[in-house]
Design a protein around this motif. Structure first.
Motif, PDB file in Angstrom:
ATOM      1  N   LEU A   1       0.814  -1.217   0.000  1.00 29.02           N
ATOM      2  CA  LEU A   1       0.000   0.000   0.000  1.00 29.02           C
ATOM      3  C   LEU A   1       0.849   1.268   0.000  1.00 29.02           C
ATOM      4  N   SER A   2       2.124   1.150   0.417  1.00 33.51           N
ATOM      5  CA  SER A   2       3.014   2.317   0.421  1.00 33.51           C
ATOM      6  C   SER A   2       3.796   2.455  -0.876  1.00 33.51           C
TER       7      SER A   2
ATOM      8  N   GLY B   1       4.540   1.507  -7.628  1.00 29.61           N
ATOM      9  CA  GLY B   1       4.958   2.809  -7.143  1.00 29.61           C
ATOM     10  C   GLY B   1       3.850   3.830  -6.973  1.00 29.61           C
ATOM     11  N   ASP B   2       2.796   3.755  -7.786  1.00 33.36           N
ATOM     12  CA  ASP B   2       1.727   4.749  -7.730  1.00 33.36           C
ATOM     13  C   ASP B   2       0.636   4.409  -6.723  1.00 33.36           C
ATOM     14  N   MET B   3       0.772   3.283  -6.018  1.00 36.74           N
ATOM     15  CA  MET B   3      -0.307   2.857  -5.126  1.00 36.74           C
ATOM     16  C   MET B   3      -0.582   3.900  -4.039  1.00 36.74           C
ATOM     17  N   LYS B   4       0.462   4.461  -3.451  1.00 36.63           N
ATOM     18  CA  LYS B   4       0.251   5.443  -2.383  1.00 36.63           C
ATOM     19  C   LYS B   4      -0.457   6.681  -2.914  1.00 36.63           C
TER      20      LYS B   4
ATOM     21  N   GLU C   1      -4.020   8.169  -1.816  1.00 38.28           N
ATOM     22  CA  GLU C   1      -4.101   9.564  -1.376  1.00 38.28           C
ATOM     23  C   GLU C   1      -5.229  10.304  -2.090  1.00 38.28           C
ATOM     24  N   LEU C   2      -5.487   9.897  -3.333  1.00 36.37           N
ATOM     25  CA  LEU C   2      -6.527  10.542  -4.116  1.00 36.37           C
ATOM     26  C   LEU C   2      -7.918  10.044  -3.744  1.00 36.37           C
ATOM     27  N   HIS C   3      -8.056   8.728  -3.517  1.00 35.58           N
ATOM     28  CA  HIS C   3      -9.383   8.136  -3.324  1.00 35.58           C
ATOM     29  C   HIS C   3      -9.693   7.792  -1.864  1.00 35.58           C
ATOM     30  N   CYS C   4      -8.669   7.462  -1.079  1.00 30.32           N
ATOM     31  CA  CYS C   4      -8.910   7.079   0.317  1.00 30.32           C
ATOM     32  C   CYS C   4      -7.704   7.480   1.160  1.00 30.32           C
ATOM     33  N   PRO C   5      -7.516   8.775   1.407  1.00 30.25           N
ATOM     34  CA  PRO C   5      -6.296   9.241   2.087  1.00 30.25           C
ATOM     35  C   PRO C   5      -6.143   8.739   3.512  1.00 30.25           C
TER      36      PRO C   5
ATOM     37  N   ASP D   1       6.552   8.543   3.625  1.00 35.12           N
ATOM     38  CA  ASP D   1       6.312   9.984   3.533  1.00 35.12           C
ATOM     39  C   ASP D   1       7.396  10.767   4.274  1.00 35.12           C
ATOM     40  N   ALA D   2       7.833  10.243   5.411  1.00 34.59           N
ATOM     41  CA  ALA D   2       8.904  10.910   6.166  1.00 34.59           C
ATOM     42  C   ALA D   2      10.204  10.932   5.363  1.00 34.59           C
ATOM     43  N   PHE D   3      10.513   9.837   4.667  1.00 34.61           N
ATOM     44  CA  PHE D   3      11.711   9.813   3.829  1.00 34.61           C
ATOM     45  C   PHE D   3      11.584  10.800   2.665  1.00 34.61           C
ATOM     46  N   TYR D   4      10.372  10.936   2.105  1.00 33.21           N
ATOM     47  CA  TYR D   4      10.143  11.933   1.066  1.00 33.21           C
ATOM     48  C   TYR D   4      10.436  13.332   1.598  1.00 33.21           C
TER      49      TYR D   4
END
Length: 379
Positions: free
Chosen positions: A305-306, A311-314, A318-322, A335-338
């Protein structure tokens, strides 16, 4: 407590199969990622642009427009295009069919382009030809209707410069493949669950002799849980640091330059992974084999899921079920690494750390409740 710490530490590092999943497997997976992506990964976080291979067939250079187009292609050679020499049109078509070139430009009074398929390079070649035709038509119209402004128009074309520079908030260009390594380290952090499950197995008197001995000790059970957690977090934190060094120093993937913040994420990732394993192991009544099997799903599903496998799963979530990205520890870690490697957004980074801390406290409390409510008629 030091006595408990010492022997729990020695016992854990001797569990070869558990240490494999916690350390060796993420390193193997990272190596496979790197071999799969190859040279498309850049150590600075960006990707190198390769010129588009194109063949040029000269049919007629008697017209002024044909000569101008030929000069136009010469100027692009080495900048955008890589012009491949051909002996004839048949040779050019052969190279196009063999995908040695992405297109063929025909130099004549009305220039044209032939491509073999639809793709990014082919679209760029088409755009270059369209841009030339538009400018050529504009210059011709100005020369016919307002010849006094022709010099101004030519000066404007010669003064062309790019006014948009693509950058991320952190000043680094993001290669899309780097997100897999962020998700990989997040998955590795959650792999501490294997250590936690194994440790929790040794606290249950009905499953192991060690669990029986620990159940009759006068040491408070909360102290046992906290000691186990400290030992496991220390071991797994070292595992994650080793993985970080392997990714950055051996594979050459940048994780950002803020080392203290990076270590903080690694530490919180180690804590959340171990706490997941302790909570699941203390609450569940299954045998060790079943617990380890479920631990695989407990780590792989959040990793998927991450963006570990896709790669686009997150971004889709985020778009449909954040809300899924907010409660998924692997997504929070990624997200923290980003934030460190790409965004340079410390406010968002702080939010990720607080979410991980809250999750860890909740899971540790669940593990304590699972151990505390156990009682045995006979040991």
């Amino acid at each position: 407590m030091l006595f408990l710490f010492k022997y729990r530490f020695l016992q854990t590092i001797r569990e070869i199969s558990i240490m494999f999943w916690a350390l060796a497997f993420p390193m193997i997976l990272g190596t496979l990622f790197y071999l799969s992506f190859g040279t498309r990964i850049n150590t600075a976080g960006g990707s190198e642009w390769e010129n588009i291979r194109v063949a040029v067939v000269t049919e007629d250079t008697s017209g002024e427009n044909a000569k101008a187009f030929e000069l136009f292609l010469e100027n692009l050679d080495g900048e955008l295009l890589d012009i491949v020499k051909t002996s004839s049109e048949d040779d050019a078509l052969k190279k196009l069919n063999e995908e040695k070139v992405d297109g063929i430009y025909y130099v004549k009074d009305t220039p044209s382009l032939t491509v073999g398929k639809n793709g990014l390079n082919e679209s760029i070649l088409t755009s270059a030809l369209d841009s030339y035709n538009q400018n050529s038509s504009m210059i011709g119209k100005i020369a016919a209707e307002h010849p006094e402004n022709l010099s101004l128009a030519l000066d404007a074309l010669n003064d062309y410069r790019q006014t948009v520079h693509e950058e991320t908030l952190g000043g680094k260009t993001l290669n899309p493949n780097v997100q897999y390594f962020f998700a990989l380290i997040a998955y590795a952090c959650l792999s501490g669950a294997f250590l936690g499950v194994r440790a929790s197995f040794d606290t249950q008197a009905n499953l192991t002799a060690l669990g029986a001995r620990r159940s009759i000790t006068p040491t408070h059970r909360l102290k046992l849980v906290i000691t186990d957690m400290l030992v496991l977090v220390t071991i797994h934190f070292i595992n994650i640091i080793i993985l970080n060094l392997y990714v950055t120093q051996i594979l050459g993937i940048s994780l950002g330059s803020d080392i203290p913040s990076l270590l903080l994420v690694d530490f919180m990732g180690s804590v959340i992974g171990v706490c997941m394993g302790l909570a699941f192991g203390c609450i569940s009544k299954m045998d060790l084999g079943m617990k380890m099997g479920f631990s695989v799903a407990l780590t792989l599903v959040p990793g998927f899921l991450s963006g570990l496998m896709f790669g686009d799963m997150k971004n889709i979530l985020e778009l449909h079920c954040p809300i899924v990205n907010r409660i998924n520890p692997a997504a929070v870690l990624s997200d923290a690494f980003y934030c460190l490697g790409i965004y340079n957004d410390m406010e968002r980074f702080s939010r990720c750390i607080m979410i991980l801390a809250a999750m860890s406290i909740l899971l540790l409390f669940m593990a304590f409740l699972g151990v505390r409510r156990e009682s045995y008629d006979s040991i």
